[in-house]
Design a protein around this motif. Sequence first.
Motif: not given
Length: 284
Positions: A243-247
């Motif tokens: 949901v956040s900072d996937a990359r």
Amino acid sequence: MKDAKLVAKSQSNQNTIVHLSDQVAIGGQKIVMIGGPCTVESLTQMETVARHLQFAPVQALRGGVYKPRTSPYAFQGMGIEGLEILATVSRRYNMPVVTEVMAIAQIEEIAAYADMLQIGSRNMQNFDLLKAVGQANKPVLLKRGLAATIEEFVMAAEYIVSHGNPNVVLCERGIRSFDSYTRNVLDLGAVVALKQITHLPVIVDPSHAAGKRELIADLSRGAIACGADGLIIECHPHPEQSVSDARQALTLDDMVRLAESVKPVAEAIGRQVYESARSQLAIA
């Protein structure tokens, strides 16, 4: 830095060791590895992470439950439910947990569940918050501000220690630059300088520095080679679904491989990597 009366190193062999548990400490001979997702999303997610990492040389878990997000519409974290998940997984897998505190009002609640309180980059100079965690009976992970000088970073730590809490770990996580290829610029020179200037442990967060998962392993090994006492790295069971900072999140298998790859680097500079959390439990 004449005003850094408490955190400045007065002797070359002066080093503070910060204990996360009876088995895990930061700042000694052994390198500490902290892994986990940017955000706690569910018990199933954190159970999967802990099960996978418990046999790797990863000693502690990270996971945000109160999230400072650029957009007010982005997921802000699970709050108390997330803290309960962290505590459950910590007990079950014998792995201490690190999570961020964003406000003074959150300190007591988070300290009841977590083993270490993180002050994020955006709050590095939130002086009232620094004073408050200085009065908390929990180790503090202090992240460098995204545009903070080394002196400002050291003096932020001085605020915490001067208010009664000597258990501070500094975290270099990259500083903002004109170059947009990486999320930030990882300042390994600061790691070397901080180890000379202060007696506090210093760890590195290559995830937020790089912003791209393919850069993280090499930056991690470089951090250990230049003297960092540990690493804090984002990993997720399914990074593309984070949901956040996937990359910047690694897969769990990549996290294990990274942790193993640090061992020869540590040995080359006369240090060691902790055994797995499960091995530590067996030894205890």
